[in-house]
Design an enzyme around this catalytic site. Structure first.
Site, PDB file in Angstrom:
ATOM      1  N   SER A 115      44.182 -67.724 -28.379  1.00 43.14           N
ATOM      2  CA  SER A 115      45.057 -67.507 -29.525  1.00 43.14           C
ATOM      3  C   SER A 115      45.824 -68.619 -29.543  1.00 43.14           C
ATOM      4  CB  SER A 115      45.998 -66.421 -29.167  1.00 43.14           C
ATOM      5  OG  SER A 115      47.048 -65.854 -30.247  1.00 43.14           O
ATOM      6  N   GLU A 212      37.702 -66.875 -34.149  1.00 39.49           N
ATOM      7  CA  GLU A 212      38.480 -65.591 -34.138  1.00 39.49           C
ATOM      8  C   GLU A 212      39.745 -65.612 -34.681  1.00 39.49           C
ATOM      9  OE1 GLU A 212      40.815 -64.311 -32.153  1.00 39.49           O
ATOM     10  OE2 GLU A 212      41.348 -66.021 -31.566  1.00 39.49           O
ATOM     11  N   HIS A 277      41.092 -61.245 -29.867  1.00 37.52           N
ATOM     12  CA  HIS A 277      42.393 -60.298 -29.805  1.00 37.52           C
ATOM     13  C   HIS A 277      41.867 -58.965 -29.670  1.00 37.52           C
ATOM     14  CE1 HIS A 277      44.318 -63.887 -31.101  1.00 37.52           C
ATOM     15  NE2 HIS A 277      45.735 -63.421 -30.710  1.00 37.52           N
TER      16      HIS A 277
END
Length: 307
Positions: A115, A212, A277
């Site tokens: 992330s 992502e 995620h």
């Protein structure tokens, strides 16, 4: 000139000390307890750095404190690896405050996270020439509640030769074929936000790009991809591995953007590879040479993630 494999840190062994840092957002009180228990269960000794539990607005302490903690953990010879407590926001604020020259003088060590940690992975790769691990973090309830996710991360850290081949049952080719290159990437919007900075890659030829994201509507995904394309980020790529797009709207709308932006690059592209995620998020080494088979939905690494 193709993207070159990076130096691999050593693998972990029971008894190692692992530093927990918070380069981005804070976590709630007690949020680390379950994750720390997982690490201890592997025989590791978690060392929670001072700012890891701090809160300064939406950040885990001041930028200088977060940078100092990261550097101190990396420079400490008794620390075998560094893991981020969580993502959130703030890593890009602190990486310019790290004394990377000092960190280059010591042996490399594994860095784990995803992330917002995409910015740290990129800095570790570009500043230190060190491979890292795109994997779950100890305050993430999906990690602490998933024995499978825990075991995959444990194997990548302790016995990476057992997980050199990663197969995703959900993967499908957006554009079929095979390609070999060095893995890099992470969260799309973090990579786009790094364009034009000192940690923007100028040459990604021969790379396998991982992408992502979370909470980005399809038009915003398109905007980030457009920014990377205009910045030359897709030139010469060997292939692309797409992970999850959690809370990004109907996947068919997301897929339409991904197909429009990426399928025409002429390289293998696999979608829904199951990292990011999402439940059951896969742990994927960065900076290591691998072969992508988009049709079979596999990544096979030439060497273990850690030496």
């Amino acid at each position: 000139m193709s993207l070159a494999p990076l130096r691999r840190p050593r693998r972990l062994v029971p008894g190692d000390r692992i530093a927990v840092v918070s380069p981005a957002s804070p976590f709630p009180e007690g949020g680390l307890d379950a994750g720390r228990a997982v690490l201890r269960g592997w025989g590791l000794e978690p060392v929670v750095m001072p700012s890891a539990t701090a809160t300064t607005g939406f950040l885990a302490g001041h930028d200088e404190a977060r940078a100092a903690d990261f550097a101190a953990a990396w420079l400490d010879p008794s620390i075998a690896a560094v893991i981020a407590s969580r993502g959130g926001y703030g890593s890009q604020r602190m990486i310019d405050r790290v004394d990377w020259e000092a960190l280059r003088a010591v042996e490399p060590k594994a860095f784990i996270g995803f992330s917002d940690m995409t910015a740290v992975h990129e800095a570790v790769a570009l500043e230190l020439g060190t491979a890292s691990v795109h994997g779950p973090m100890p305050t993430w309830t999906r990690f602490t509640g998933s024995a499978g996710m825990q075991e995959e991360l444990r194997l990548q850290l302790f016995a990476p030769e057992r997980v050199q081949r990663i197969e995703s049952p959900t993967a499908a080719p957006l554009r079929g074929g095979t390609a070999t290159g060095v893995t890099f990437g992470g969260t799309l919007t973090l990579l786009a936000a790094g364009a034009g900075t000192v940690h923007h890659r100028r040459d990604v030829a021969g790379g396998l790009l991982l992408l992502e994201d979370i909470g980005e509507e399809p038009y915003r995904i398109d905007r980030a991809l457009t920014q990377l394309r205009r910045a030359g980020y897709f030139a010469g790529l060997a292939g692309i591995v797409l992970g999850s797009w959690a809370d990004c709207g109907p996947y068919e709308a997301v897929r339409a953007v991904l197909r429009d932006q990426l399928a025409g690059l002429g390289v293998p592209v696999v979608e829904e590879f199951g990292f990011g995620h999402c439940a059951g998020s896969r742990t994927i080494p960065l900076g290591v040479k691998a072969t992508l088979d988009a049709d079979a939905g596999t990544l096979h690494f030439a060497v273990p993630a850690l030496a």
